[in-house]
Design an enzyme around this catalytic site. Sequence first.
Site, PDB file in Angstrom:
ATOM      1  N   ARG A  21       0.818  -1.218   0.000  1.00 55.67           N
ATOM      2  CA  ARG A  21       0.000   0.000   0.000  1.00 55.67           C
ATOM      3  C   ARG A  21       0.851   1.267   0.000  1.00 55.67           C
ATOM      4  NH1 ARG A  21      -5.129  -2.064   3.688  1.00 55.67           N
ATOM      5  NH2 ARG A  21      -6.337  -2.683   1.875  1.00 55.67           N
TER       6      ARG A  21
ATOM      7  N   LYS B 186     -19.372 -18.428  -2.341  1.00 51.82           N
ATOM      8  CA  LYS B 186     -20.824 -18.407  -2.152  1.00 51.82           C
ATOM      9  C   LYS B 186     -21.550 -17.424  -3.051  1.00 51.82           C
ATOM     10  CE  LYS B 186     -20.982 -19.899   2.623  1.00 51.82           C
ATOM     11  NZ  LYS B 186     -21.376 -19.512   3.974  1.00 51.82           N
TER      12      LYS B 186
ATOM     13  N   GLY C   2      -9.885 -10.020  -2.817  1.00 53.09           N
ATOM     14  CA  GLY C   2      -8.795 -10.516  -1.978  1.00 53.09           C
ATOM     15  C   GLY C   2      -8.245 -11.854  -2.436  1.00 53.09           C
TER      16      GLY C   2
ATOM     17  N   GLY D 159     -13.165  -4.293  -0.830  1.00 52.25           N
ATOM     18  CA  GLY D 159     -14.565  -3.868  -0.732  1.00 52.25           C
ATOM     19  C   GLY D 159     -14.961  -2.828  -1.772  1.00 52.25           C
TER      20      GLY D 159
HETATM   21  P1  ADP Z   1     -12.612 -12.880  -3.475  1.00 49.89           P
HETATM   22  O1  ADP Z   1     -11.945 -12.709  -2.134  1.00 49.89           O
HETATM   23  O2  ADP Z   1     -11.602 -12.741  -4.599  1.00 49.89           O
HETATM   24  O3  ADP Z   1     -13.784 -11.970  -3.673  1.00 49.89           O
HETATM   25  P2  ADP Z   1     -14.164 -15.132  -2.581  1.00 49.89           P
HETATM   26  O4  ADP Z   1     -13.828 -14.796  -1.175  1.00 49.89           O
HETATM   27  O5  ADP Z   1     -15.538 -14.919  -3.046  1.00 49.89           O
HETATM   28  O6  ADP Z   1     -13.147 -14.391  -3.587  1.00 49.89           O
HETATM   29  O7  ADP Z   1     -13.879 -16.670  -2.841  1.00 49.89           O
HETATM   30  C1  ADP Z   1     -12.668 -17.310  -2.619  1.00 49.89           C
HETATM   31  C2  ADP Z   1     -12.842 -18.639  -1.935  1.00 49.89           C
HETATM   32  O8  ADP Z   1     -13.708 -19.505  -2.657  1.00 49.89           O
HETATM   33  C3  ADP Z   1     -11.534 -19.376  -1.826  1.00 49.89           C
HETATM   34  O9  ADP Z   1     -11.223 -19.522  -0.464  1.00 49.89           O
HETATM   35  C4  ADP Z   1     -11.797 -20.721  -2.497  1.00 49.89           C
HETATM   36  O10 ADP Z   1     -11.200 -21.801  -1.820  1.00 49.89           O
HETATM   37  C5  ADP Z   1     -13.289 -20.831  -2.417  1.00 49.89           C
HETATM   38  N1  ADP Z   1     -13.808 -21.782  -3.403  1.00 49.89           N
HETATM   39  C6  ADP Z   1     -13.740 -21.702  -4.728  1.00 49.89           C
HETATM   40  N2  ADP Z   1     -14.288 -22.783  -5.313  1.00 49.89           N
HETATM   41  C7  ADP Z   1     -14.727 -23.582  -4.314  1.00 49.89           C
HETATM   42  C8  ADP Z   1     -15.397 -24.849  -4.262  1.00 49.89           C
HETATM   43  N3  ADP Z   1     -15.720 -25.509  -5.380  1.00 49.89           N
HETATM   44  N4  ADP Z   1     -15.700 -25.361  -3.056  1.00 49.89           N
HETATM   45  C9  ADP Z   1     -15.368 -24.675  -1.933  1.00 49.89           C
HETATM   46  N5  ADP Z   1     -14.739 -23.487  -1.906  1.00 49.89           N
HETATM   47  C10 ADP Z   1     -14.426 -22.937  -3.088  1.00 49.89           C
END
Ligand code: ADP
Length: 392
Positions: A36, A193, A350, A373
């Site tokens: 940063r 999710k 992230g 965010g």
């Molecule tokens: P970001 O931080 O980039 O916005 P997210 O936090 O939404 O991304 O998602 C990242 C997480 O999703 C990772 O920890 C990854 O392990 C999990 N993930 C991706 N595919 C699967 C899956 N098929 N089953 C369980 N977890 C998953």
Amino acid sequence: MTFKTLDDMNLRGKVVLTRVDVNVPVEDGRVTDTTRIDRIVPTIRDLRAAGARTVLLAHFGRPKGKVVPDMSLRQIVPALSEGLGVEVGFADGDYGDAVGRMQDGDVLLFENVRFNPGEEADDEGFARRLASVGDIYCNDAFSAAHRAHATTHALARLLPSCAGRSMEAELTALEAALGTPKPPVAAVVGGAKVSTKLDLLSNLVTRVQHLIIGGGMANTFLAAQGIEVRKSLCEHDLLDTARQIAAKAETAGCAILLPRDVVVAAEFRADPPTRTVKVEDVPEGHMILDAGPDSVAHIRTVLDGCATLVWNGPLGAFEMTPFDAATTAAARHAAALTRSGDLISVAGGGDTVAALRHAGVVDDFTYISTAGGAFLEWMEGKTLPGVAALSQ
Ligand code: ADP
Ligand code: MG
């Protein structure tokens, strides 16, 4: 989106109140990651070169409007001085006095703005007190722009305002990816999710021609089509929501691309026994942990036909081998298309940044946002108060 930059301002001898994000990780009084700080170097360099007197405004941690000595910005002054290549002064009391002693080219850091309850309240009075010691406001903290706080929002209305270099780069990249992108546009959305990304999906289906869904959230969309996802991460209470998003996409002319084949395992750990199966054939007791090679081939074909890509969320549980394979392969393909000038690629989030770093493509994408965010809210189509305040 129009906003002023440092190039539009007369900076010589002026006190430039510059909002930065130097909320860096600190362990035992030492800064452990200077990313940063590195990002604001171009802004501080250009301010100093133009003869400005730079006052840095920043938050650190969540002191909730009280003085919390552990959250003093004083502890990052050495790392800041080293990173910026200039002796950075520090002021925690009489700001007017400290600013009065500044010479052209000097850099001064004010104490954690969140020690004052006026900061998070977007308080006009607090902003006025800050404005009274400055001539110009510069915002170089895109990652704080989704919050309407005194130093990201109220202050921008009180002084002539402009974007710093890193804000400028971020806004230009985001505009190129979703504001006025070159079509056709693809979005990759993955991650764990659906529930955390409903607004994002809803916005994207009206903006892009191809929505590539992967990761855990794809399981919910597959289940909504009646596919048995067995032990997979899946939000069974959101099947209707998934169907609504699919219907909205259809109306908007956005093609949703779901995995065709998947890599499954019976255990959630690194390097378990795995099988690659069609999505219809997930065996009892197994969970989907990555997209399969056919799915990746399909993604590559779609990307080949697109001019712009915006990406948030990994396609699989990339933290564990071999479930990083689809994310890495798709990322490397996007990187190659970007290198050859065929694709504008913008990514953020992230875990996404971690996954792209793991794939070794960070320098090949057109732009990678580390804003967290603020990046997600921008992908949701929200107006960011800090950006709107600059655009006026
Ligand atoms: P970001 O931080 O980039 O916005 P997210 O936090 O939404 O991304 O998602 C990242 C997480 O999703 C990772 O920890 C990854 O392990 C999990 N993930 C991706 N595919 C699967 C899956 N098929 N089953 C369980 N977890 C998953
Ligand atoms: Mg995450």
